[in-house]
Design a protein around this motif. Sequence first.
Motif, PDB file in Angstrom:
ATOM      1  N   MET A   1      43.710  42.127  38.971  1.00 16.79           N
ATOM      2  CA  MET A   1      42.332  42.491  38.685  1.00 16.79           C
ATOM      3  C   MET A   1      41.421  41.713  39.621  1.00 16.79           C
ATOM      4  SD  MET A   1      40.179  42.527  35.136  1.00 16.79           S
ATOM      5  CE  MET A   1      40.952  44.065  34.686  1.00 16.79           C
ATOM      6  N   ALA A   2      40.465  42.395  40.219  1.00 19.66           N
ATOM      7  CA  ALA A   2      39.565  41.764  41.183  1.00 19.66           C
ATOM      8  C   ALA A   2      38.194  41.522  40.574  1.00 19.66           C
ATOM      9  CB  ALA A   2      39.466  42.610  42.438  1.00 19.66           C
ATOM     10  N   ARG A   3      38.043  40.340  39.976  1.00 22.04           N
ATOM     11  CA  ARG A   3      36.762  39.884  39.455  1.00 22.04           C
ATOM     12  C   ARG A   3      36.213  38.861  40.436  1.00 22.04           C
ATOM     13  NH1 ARG A   3      38.308  38.578  33.164  1.00 22.04           N
ATOM     14  NH2 ARG A   3      39.064  40.650  32.652  1.00 22.04           N
ATOM     15  N   PHE A   4      34.991  39.055  40.836  1.00 23.04           N
ATOM     16  CA  PHE A   4      34.403  38.181  41.850  1.00 23.04           C
ATOM     17  C   PHE A   4      33.899  36.880  41.222  1.00 23.04           C
ATOM     18  CE2 PHE A   4      33.464  40.719  45.853  1.00 23.04           C
ATOM     19  CZ  PHE A   4      34.513  41.583  45.641  1.00 23.04           C
ATOM     20  N   ASP A   5      34.174  35.771  41.906  1.00 23.22           N
ATOM     21  CA  ASP A   5      33.744  34.456  41.438  1.00 23.22           C
ATOM     22  C   ASP A   5      32.225  34.297  41.462  1.00 23.22           C
ATOM     23  OD1 ASP A   5      36.427  33.721  41.095  1.00 23.22           O
ATOM     24  OD2 ASP A   5      36.560  32.917  43.131  1.00 23.22           O
ATOM     25  N   CYS A   6      31.551  35.017  42.352  1.00 20.77           N
ATOM     26  CA  CYS A   6      30.099  34.883  42.482  1.00 20.77           C
ATOM     27  C   CYS A   6      29.336  35.710  41.453  1.00 20.77           C
ATOM     28  CB  CYS A   6      29.654  35.266  43.890  1.00 20.77           C
ATOM     29  SG  CYS A   6      29.890  37.019  44.298  1.00 20.77           S
ATOM     30  N   ALA A   7      30.053  36.426  40.581  1.00 24.43           N
ATOM     31  CA  ALA A   7      29.414  37.339  39.624  1.00 24.43           C
ATOM     32  C   ALA A   7      29.816  37.014  38.189  1.00 24.43           C
ATOM     33  CB  ALA A   7      29.807  38.781  39.947  1.00 24.43           C
ATOM     34  N   THR A   8      28.935  37.357  37.263  1.00 25.04           N
ATOM     35  CA  THR A   8      29.251  37.285  35.841  1.00 25.04           C
ATOM     36  C   THR A   8      29.966  38.572  35.456  1.00 25.04           C
ATOM     37  OG1 THR A   8      27.302  35.941  35.395  1.00 25.04           O
ATOM     38  CG2 THR A   8      28.262  37.106  33.519  1.00 25.04           C
ATOM     39  N   TRP A   9      31.125  38.463  34.844  1.00 25.62           N
ATOM     40  CA  TRP A   9      31.954  39.616  34.471  1.00 25.62           C
ATOM     41  C   TRP A   9      31.432  40.213  33.160  1.00 25.62           C
ATOM     42  CZ3 TRP A   9      34.889  43.266  36.074  1.00 25.62           C
ATOM     43  CH2 TRP A   9      35.840  43.891  35.263  1.00 25.62           C
ATOM     44  N   LEU A  10      30.948  41.459  33.238  1.00 27.06           N
ATOM     45  CA  LEU A  10      30.464  42.215  32.086  1.00 27.06           C
ATOM     46  C   LEU A  10      31.092  43.609  32.161  1.00 27.06           C
ATOM     47  CD1 LEU A  10      26.665  41.298  32.291  1.00 27.06           C
ATOM     48  CD2 LEU A  10      28.323  40.412  30.637  1.00 27.06           C
ATOM     49  N   PRO A  11      32.344  43.762  31.754  1.00 25.70           N
ATOM     50  CA  PRO A  11      33.030  45.043  31.947  1.00 25.70           C
ATOM     51  C   PRO A  11      32.425  46.177  31.132  1.00 25.70           C
ATOM     52  CG  PRO A  11      34.319  43.619  30.520  1.00 25.70           C
ATOM     53  CD  PRO A  11      33.161  42.800  31.022  1.00 25.70           C
ATOM     54  N   ILE A  12      32.330  47.336  31.769  1.00 24.70           N
ATOM     55  CA  ILE A  12      31.872  48.535  31.066  1.00 24.70           C
ATOM     56  C   ILE A  12      33.085  49.308  30.571  1.00 24.70           C
ATOM     57  CG2 ILE A  12      29.684  48.673  32.308  1.00 24.70           C
ATOM     58  CD1 ILE A  12      30.905  50.950  33.994  1.00 24.70           C
ATOM     59  N   SER A  13      32.871  50.116  29.546  1.00 23.68           N
ATOM     60  CA  SER A  13      33.992  50.836  28.930  1.00 23.68           C
ATOM     61  C   SER A  13      34.070  52.292  29.360  1.00 23.68           C
ATOM     62  CB  SER A  13      33.879  50.755  27.407  1.00 23.68           C
ATOM     63  OG  SER A  13      32.656  51.323  26.977  1.00 23.68           O
ATOM     64  N   ALA A  14      33.147  52.749  30.177  1.00 22.56           N
ATOM     65  CA  ALA A  14      33.119  54.159  30.590  1.00 22.56           C
ATOM     66  C   ALA A  14      32.712  54.253  32.053  1.00 22.56           C
ATOM     67  CB  ALA A  14      32.122  54.934  29.726  1.00 22.56           C
ATOM     68  N   ASN A  15      32.740  55.462  32.569  1.00 19.44           N
ATOM     69  CA  ASN A  15      32.209  55.762  33.893  1.00 19.44           C
ATOM     70  C   ASN A  15      32.949  55.091  35.042  1.00 19.44           C
ATOM     71  OD1 ASN A  15      30.195  57.267  32.555  1.00 19.44           O
ATOM     72  ND2 ASN A  15      29.008  55.407  32.261  1.00 19.44           N
ATOM     73  N   THR A  16      34.289  55.080  34.928  1.00 20.65           N
ATOM     74  CA  THR A  16      35.111  54.566  36.012  1.00 20.65           C
ATOM     75  C   THR A  16      36.245  55.547  36.286  1.00 20.65           C
ATOM     76  OG1 THR A  16      36.531  53.297  34.532  1.00 20.65           O
ATOM     77  CG2 THR A  16      34.612  52.167  35.429  1.00 20.65           C
ATOM     78  N   GLY A  17      36.848  55.411  37.447  1.00 17.16           N
ATOM     79  CA  GLY A  17      37.924  56.311  37.835  1.00 17.16           C
ATOM     80  C   GLY A  17      39.223  55.583  38.077  1.00 17.16           C
ATOM     81  N   GLY A  18      39.999  56.084  39.035  1.00 18.28           N
ATOM     82  CA  GLY A  18      41.325  55.562  39.333  1.00 18.28           C
ATOM     83  C   GLY A  18      41.294  54.375  40.272  1.00 18.28           C
ATOM     84  N   PRO A  19      42.436  54.073  40.888  1.00 14.66           N
ATOM     85  CA  PRO A  19      42.542  52.904  41.761  1.00 14.66           C
ATOM     86  C   PRO A  19      41.702  53.047  43.031  1.00 14.66           C
ATOM     87  CG  PRO A  19      44.642  54.077  41.627  1.00 14.66           C
ATOM     88  CD  PRO A  19      43.681  54.782  40.734  1.00 14.66           C
ATOM     89  N   LEU A  20      41.258  51.904  43.536  1.00 18.15           N
ATOM     90  CA  LEU A  20      40.405  51.856  44.719  1.00 18.15           C
ATOM     91  C   LEU A  20      40.879  50.743  45.636  1.00 18.15           C
ATOM     92  CD1 LEU A  20      37.713  52.610  46.228  1.00 18.15           C
ATOM     93  CD2 LEU A  20      36.597  50.884  44.785  1.00 18.15           C
ATOM     94  N   ARG A  21      40.923  51.037  46.935  1.00 15.59           N
ATOM     95  CA  ARG A  21      41.114  50.015  47.966  1.00 15.59           C
ATOM     96  C   ARG A  21      39.834  50.011  48.790  1.00 15.59           C
ATOM     97  NH1 ARG A  21      46.476  50.032  51.105  1.00 15.59           N
ATOM     98  NH2 ARG A  21      45.628  47.979  51.527  1.00 15.59           N
ATOM     99  N   PRO A  22      38.834  49.238  48.367  1.00 15.71           N
ATOM    100  CA  PRO A  22      37.506  49.339  48.978  1.00 15.71           C
ATOM    101  C   PRO A  22      37.479  48.869  50.424  1.00 15.71           C
ATOM    102  CG  PRO A  22      37.587  47.435  47.537  1.00 15.71           C
ATOM    103  CD  PRO A  22      38.892  48.183  47.356  1.00 15.71           C
ATOM    104  N   ILE A  23      36.720  49.608  51.230  1.00 10.62           N
ATOM    105  CA  ILE A  23      36.560  49.244  52.638  1.00 10.62           C
ATOM    106  C   ILE A  23      35.189  48.635  52.906  1.00 10.62           C
ATOM    107  CG2 ILE A  23      38.234  50.962  53.416  1.00 10.62           C
ATOM    108  CD1 ILE A  23      35.848  52.719  54.302  1.00 10.62           C
ATOM    109  N   GLY A  24      34.377  48.520  51.867  1.00  7.26           N
ATOM    110  CA  GLY A  24      33.049  47.947  52.047  1.00  7.26           C
ATOM    111  C   GLY A  24      32.215  48.056  50.795  1.00  7.26           C
ATOM    112  N   LEU A  25      30.940  47.778  50.970  1.00  9.41           N
ATOM    113  CA  LEU A  25      29.971  47.735  49.882  1.00  9.41           C
ATOM    114  C   LEU A  25      28.801  48.648  50.218  1.00  9.41           C
ATOM    115  CD1 LEU A  25      29.289  46.108  47.241  1.00  9.41           C
ATOM    116  CD2 LEU A  25      28.022  44.553  48.720  1.00  9.41           C
ATOM    117  N   VAL A  26      28.406  49.502  49.282  1.00  5.87           N
ATOM    118  CA  VAL A  26      27.260  50.388  49.464  1.00  5.87           C
ATOM    119  C   VAL A  26      26.131  49.898  48.566  1.00  5.87           C
ATOM    120  CG1 VAL A  26      26.387  52.724  49.117  1.00  5.87           C
ATOM    121  CG2 VAL A  26      28.652  52.397  50.084  1.00  5.87           C
ATOM    122  N   LEU A  27      24.964  49.665  49.159  1.00  3.28           N
ATOM    123  CA  LEU A  27      23.804  49.216  48.400  1.00  3.28           C
ATOM    124  C   LEU A  27      22.975  50.401  47.939  1.00  3.28           C
ATOM    125  CD1 LEU A  27      24.602  46.608  49.972  1.00  3.28           C
ATOM    126  CD2 LEU A  27      22.182  46.045  49.962  1.00  3.28           C
TER     127      LEU A  27
END
Length: 122
Positions: A1-27
């Motif tokens: 599981m990839a939880r970032f150290d710089c962030a507070t973990w507040l998991p949501i229970s909906a609105n997510t999909g399958g596995p991801l290998r992210p290539i970047g960040l979209v603002l």
Amino acid sequence: MARFDCATWLPISANTGGPLRPIGLVLHHAVADGSLYAFFDSPAAEVSAHFWVAQDGTVEQYIDSEVVGWHGMALNGAYCGVETEGCAAPPHAEPMSDAMVAGLAALYAEGAARHGWPNALA
């Protein structure tokens, strides 16, 4: 599981999909003040983001960075999404504060270390 150290973990229970290998960040810019946790946690929203960064530099993480979020339509399968705080009358939003930029920099640096994101614009 990839939880970032710089962030507070507040998991949501909906609105997510399958596995991801992210290539970047979209603002994205939220035309809203305050945390988006309750909004993204609602199945009725049908939208989400991996992260949210406040004007004061606070970073919240809602989705594991190796799970698809529903933030950018065709980009969902390749990028992590982050919402930035700021509310103003359209068409202009608040400028990013120095603290927000520092929070985003920490988030991007950790993503580069964890996932190998390149130092480049998407």
